[in-house]
Design an enzyme around this catalytic site. Structure first.
Site, PDB file in Angstrom:
ATOM      1  N   ASN A  11       0.866  -1.189   0.000  1.00  0.00           N
ATOM      2  CA  ASN A  11       0.000   0.000   0.000  1.00  0.00           C
ATOM      3  C   ASN A  11       0.902   1.238   0.000  1.00  0.00           C
ATOM      4  O   ASN A  11       1.517   1.554   1.010  1.00  0.00           O
ATOM      5  CB  ASN A  11      -0.876  -0.044   1.269  1.00  0.00           C
ATOM      6  CG  ASN A  11      -1.721   1.201   1.439  1.00  0.00           C
ATOM      7  OD1 ASN A  11      -1.809   2.033   0.540  1.00  0.00           O
ATOM      8  ND2 ASN A  11      -2.348   1.320   2.600  1.00  0.00           N
ATOM      9  N   LYS A  13       0.059   4.210  -0.195  1.00  0.00           N
ATOM     10  CA  LYS A  13      -0.623   5.333   0.472  1.00  0.00           C
ATOM     11  C   LYS A  13      -0.481   6.624  -0.355  1.00  0.00           C
ATOM     12  O   LYS A  13      -0.447   6.568  -1.584  1.00  0.00           O
ATOM     13  CB  LYS A  13      -0.096   5.504   1.897  1.00  0.00           C
ATOM     14  CG  LYS A  13      -0.143   4.219   2.714  1.00  0.00           C
ATOM     15  CD  LYS A  13      -0.020   4.458   4.175  1.00  0.00           C
ATOM     16  CE  LYS A  13       0.111   3.142   4.895  1.00  0.00           C
ATOM     17  NZ  LYS A  13       0.027   3.268   6.332  1.00  0.00           N
ATOM     18  N   GLU A 166      -5.279  -5.797  10.523  1.00  0.00           N
ATOM     19  CA  GLU A 166      -4.289  -4.744  10.733  1.00  0.00           C
ATOM     20  C   GLU A 166      -4.597  -3.993  12.023  1.00  0.00           C
ATOM     21  O   GLU A 166      -5.445  -3.073  12.015  1.00  0.00           O
ATOM     22  CB  GLU A 166      -4.335  -3.744   9.575  1.00  0.00           C
ATOM     23  CG  GLU A 166      -3.993  -4.315   8.232  1.00  0.00           C
ATOM     24  CD  GLU A 166      -3.426  -3.227   7.334  1.00  0.00           C
ATOM     25  OE1 GLU A 166      -2.280  -3.379   6.904  1.00  0.00           O
ATOM     26  OE2 GLU A 166      -4.109  -2.219   7.099  1.00  0.00           O
TER      27      GLU A 166
HETATM   28  C1  PEP Z   1      -0.754  -0.298   6.149  1.00  0.00           C
HETATM   29  O1  PEP Z   1      -0.867   0.895   5.923  1.00  0.00           O
HETATM   30  O2  PEP Z   1      -1.632  -1.064   5.763  1.00  0.00           O
HETATM   31  C2  PEP Z   1       0.417  -0.773   6.863  1.00  0.00           C
HETATM   32  C3  PEP Z   1       0.428  -1.997   7.288  1.00  0.00           C
HETATM   33  O3  PEP Z   1       1.443   0.142   7.045  1.00  0.00           O
HETATM   34  P1  PEP Z   1       2.902  -0.182   7.661  1.00  0.00           P
HETATM   35  O4  PEP Z   1       3.403  -1.430   7.003  1.00  0.00           O
HETATM   36  O5  PEP Z   1       3.723   1.019   7.329  1.00  0.00           O
HETATM   37  O6  PEP Z   1       2.717  -0.375   9.138  1.00  0.00           O
END
Ligand code: PEP
Length: 251
Positions: A11, A13, A166
């Site tokens: 992701n 983002k 998550e």
């Molecule tokens: C996410 O945004 O789904 C995520 C898991 O971010 P990170 O790996 O940076 O914690």
């Protein structure tokens, strides 16, 4: 035990512009295209999806979106529908905790988005996870069960679904869940899927997400109910993303 293909979904983002998303996609292509036995997904921002999709066309790397509107079309300024995405992406992230928090997205809306994606032939990656307050109060299991059930309300296309557990407190914090915590919650997710889908629960990939990197991924992917990772920070570095893919390929 059912063998599910591991998934490494990145992701990106609100990071990368046209030039840097191009570079990142090309590096990922070079480092991971040949790796088999892993579903590789990258989710760039909307404005670079077309570019990345064209670059990765014909490769083994799938492109996903980070969001979708639940309506088919109409007066929704600034929004993107599933039919607009179809042909460009195979997957779409829905219900990410950042959207639930900053955009006030409810699980009812998440369920509508998942169904809209599914109807357009796009696999939804439905995210669920508890805040630190909920975990500290001992309610993580009931919260996630409820949130995921609501997010899957009247979903039917079980052959084309990915779920990501998550925990909000682990995202971008550098403090990943322990493998025991992640396995416990992935099992809960699978139980929810089982209750709703009947016999499809064993074929739906359930991912862990939250500060996953090449050092800790094996702890997660080695768990019986965790089939890979949804990664944020680690997906923005081609070498790190590639390491995750190579490690996942050994499971
Ligand atoms: C996410 O945004 O789904 C995520 C898991 O971010 P990170 O790996 O940076 O914690």
């Amino acid at each position: 035990m059912t063998k599910r293909t591991p998934v490494i979904a990145g992701n990106w983002k609100m990071n990368t512009d046209i030039k840097s998303s191009r570079e990142l996609a090309l590096q990922i292509l070079e480092l991971t295209d040949e790796v088999t036995g892993v579903t590789k997904i990258v989710c760039p921002p909307f404005v670079t999806i077309a570019e990345v999709s064209e670059l990765l066309h014909g490769s083994s790397i799938q492109v996903g979106a980070q969001n979708v509107n639940s309506n088919p079309d109409g007066a929704f300024t600034g929004e993107i529908s599933a039919s607009m995405l179809s042909g460009l992406v195979n997957t779409v992230i829905v219900g990410h905790s950042e959207r639930r928090t900053y955009n006030g997205e409810s699980s009812v809306l998440v369920a509508a988005k998942a169904k809209a994606a599914s109807k357009a032939g796009i696999t939804p990656i439905i995210c669920t996870g508890e805040s630190i307050n909920i975990r500290d109060s001992g309610d993580a299991v009931s919260f996630v069960s409820h949130q995921l059930s609501e997010s899957l309300e009247s979903f039917t296309n079980w052959e084309s679904l990915i779920v990501a557990y998550e925990p909000v407190w682990a995202i971008g914090s550098g403090q990943a869940a322990t493998s025991e915590q992640a396995q416990e919650m992935a099992l809960i997710c699978r139980q929810v899927i089982r209750e709703l889908s009947g016999n499809m629960a064993d074929s739906v990939p359930v991912l862990y997400g939250g500060s996953v990197n090449s050092v800790n991924i094996s702890e997660f992917i080695g768990q019986p109910d965790i089939d890979g990772a949804l990664v944020g920070g680690s997906s923005l570095k081609a070498k790190e993303y590639s390491k995750l893919v190579h490690i996942a390929a050994t499971y």
